[in-house]
Enzyme design. Structure first.
Site, mmCIF file in Angstrom:
data_model
loop_
_atom_site.group_PDB
_atom_site.id
_atom_site.type_symbol
_atom_site.label_atom_id
_atom_site.label_comp_id
_atom_site.label_asym_id
_atom_site.label_seq_id
_atom_site.Cartn_x
_atom_site.Cartn_y
_atom_site.Cartn_z
ATOM 1 N N ASP A 101 65.049 52.512 53.175
ATOM 2 C CA ASP A 101 65.068 54.053 53.369
ATOM 3 C C ASP A 101 64.612 54.721 52.260
ATOM 4 O OD1 ASP A 101 65.062 56.711 54.193
ATOM 5 O OD2 ASP A 101 67.354 56.492 54.525
ATOM 6 N N ASP A 283 59.138 59.054 54.088
ATOM 7 C CA ASP A 283 60.291 58.650 54.376
ATOM 8 C C ASP A 283 60.319 57.537 55.356
ATOM 9 O OD1 ASP A 283 62.948 58.378 54.801
ATOM 10 O OD2 ASP A 283 63.336 60.061 56.229
#
Length: 394
Positions: A101, A283
């Site tokens: 992430d 992201d």
């Protein structure tokens, strides 16, 4: 994930972040390949997923989205052929499947501190002889959709792609909400944002990347996510076979700990560029592409039958509608997101109404370039600068 608290420790008047140590010797780089995991027949609450994305970055959730999420009005089951892509990581001797992430800076995992009923089906981290508990260390995350997790912190050995980080901060979950328990394939998360975003108290810890980057030939990693296929993360080098053309670089503003950048404009379906700049975060941990209201409204004016639905908590359209591409302009490069990726799927099983992969960034204050955008791009996350590089996937 969202910055829940930024804690700074001062030593000789300078802000510091606790660091771990990579294992010598220096090596050029390494690649970790995602692995396909058979998708379980689980339901996905689309408005809840959207709300989670908004609150991840401290944004507010519109009331219509909250209501839709609580009612489960847009709950669907993935098709039997769908797969989930995770990355194997050796954490203290246990191989765990983690989400990588770039929107957070914590490495947290399911641990033996959780009740056995909550760890069924998961690989579980149990601190062993290589681990030492961080005195007074704790962490906690929470979101507007009600999900939360917290626990203790250990220093342990973490191995990714054959590269070892000794004394890496591992955040062991001792409490976890039901939302995190639904995905039996996912054992935790490995954050790749900047270490200033790390949520460990009383002193933030370094990410795995910051721990090992001094041992790499170049202090960067490159991400190649795929649609319906395993992607890869290349650390320390750029694989020229994975992209076409030239890599377009743009500066990163990491003042908030994110990989934030500014695009020069956008176009829809190959039309004329808007010329309006778009600032946002790259992201890998967010599914959707979240953009300013005016950009989202402009896009869906090009989709027949599209509407911003209170019932479903976001933009929906007939599944049969032709969805145009969305192009993000970065310098002289045009990053094209195909319409097939923007059609996220039916709002409920068998429905003829589909949920849009582009939604409003709402109260977040900046745009989020999630997987809908990234799955068509080769992206270089370069800590020198820092900067981001974009090119079309080969």
């Amino acid at each position: 994930m969202v910055v829940f608290s930024k804690v700074t420790a001062a030593v000789f008047g300078l802000a510091t972040i606790a660091s771990a140590a990579p294992a010598p010797p220096t090596r050029k780089g390494f690649t970790v390949q995602q692995q396909a995991r058979p998708a379980q027949k689980k339901q996905v609450n689309l408005p809840a997923m959207y709300a989670h994305a908004l609150t991840k970055f401290g944004g507010s959730v519109p009331e219509s989205v909250k209501v839709a999420a609580s009612k489960g009005s847009a709950v669907t089951t993935p098709e039997a052929g769908d797969v989930e892509y995770l990355t194997p990581v050796n954490v203290g001797g246990t191989v765990m499947n983690l989400d990588f992430d770039t929107g957070s800076a914590d490495l947290w995992v399911f641990s033996g501190e959780l009740p056995a009923s909550e760890t069924s089906g998961h690989s579980v981290y149990k601190p062993g002889r290589t681990a030492s508990k961080l005195p007074g260390g704790s962490w906690q995350i929470s979101y507007g959709d009600g999900s939360s997790a917290s626990g203790d912190v250990y220093k342990d050995t973490v191995v990714v792609g054959g590269v070892t980080a000794h004394g890496q901060a591992v955040e062991a979950a001792a409490q976890i909400s039901s939302q995190f328990l639904q995905d039996k394939n996912n054992d935790g998360l490995l954050g790749l944002a900047f270490s200033s975003l790390n949520t460990v108290q009383p002193q933030p810890q370094t990410t795995f990347f910051d721990t090992v980057k001094s041992s790499l030939d170049r202090p960067l990693f490159a991400v190649t996510l795929k649609h319906n296929a395993p992607g890869s993360f290349d650390f320390g080098y750029i694989d020229h076979s994975k992209y076409t053309g030239e890599i377009a670089y743009t500066d990163v503003d990491n003042s908030q700990g994110f990989w934030s950048f500014t695009a020069d404009g956008y176009s829809i379906g190959g039309g004329q560029s808007s010329g309006s700049s778009i600032s946002g975060i790259a992201d890998t941990g967010t599914t959707l592409l979240l953009l300013d209201d005016n950009v989202v409204s402009d896009f869906y004016q090009h989709v027949e039958g599209a509407q911003n639905s209170d019932e479903y908590g976001g933009y929906v359209f007939p599944c049969s509608a032709k969805v145009p591409s969305f192009t993000t302009i970065i310098g002289g490069y045009k990053a094209v997101t195909p319409g097939k990726l923007i059609n996220y799927g039916p709002v409920t099983d068998g429905s003829s109404t589909c949920y849009g992969g582009i939604q409003s960034s709402g109260g977040v204050g900046q745009n989020i370039f999630g997987d809908i955008f990234l799955k068509s791009q080769f992206v270089v996350f370069d800590s020198e600068g820092p900067r981001l590089g974009f090119a079309a996937q080969a």
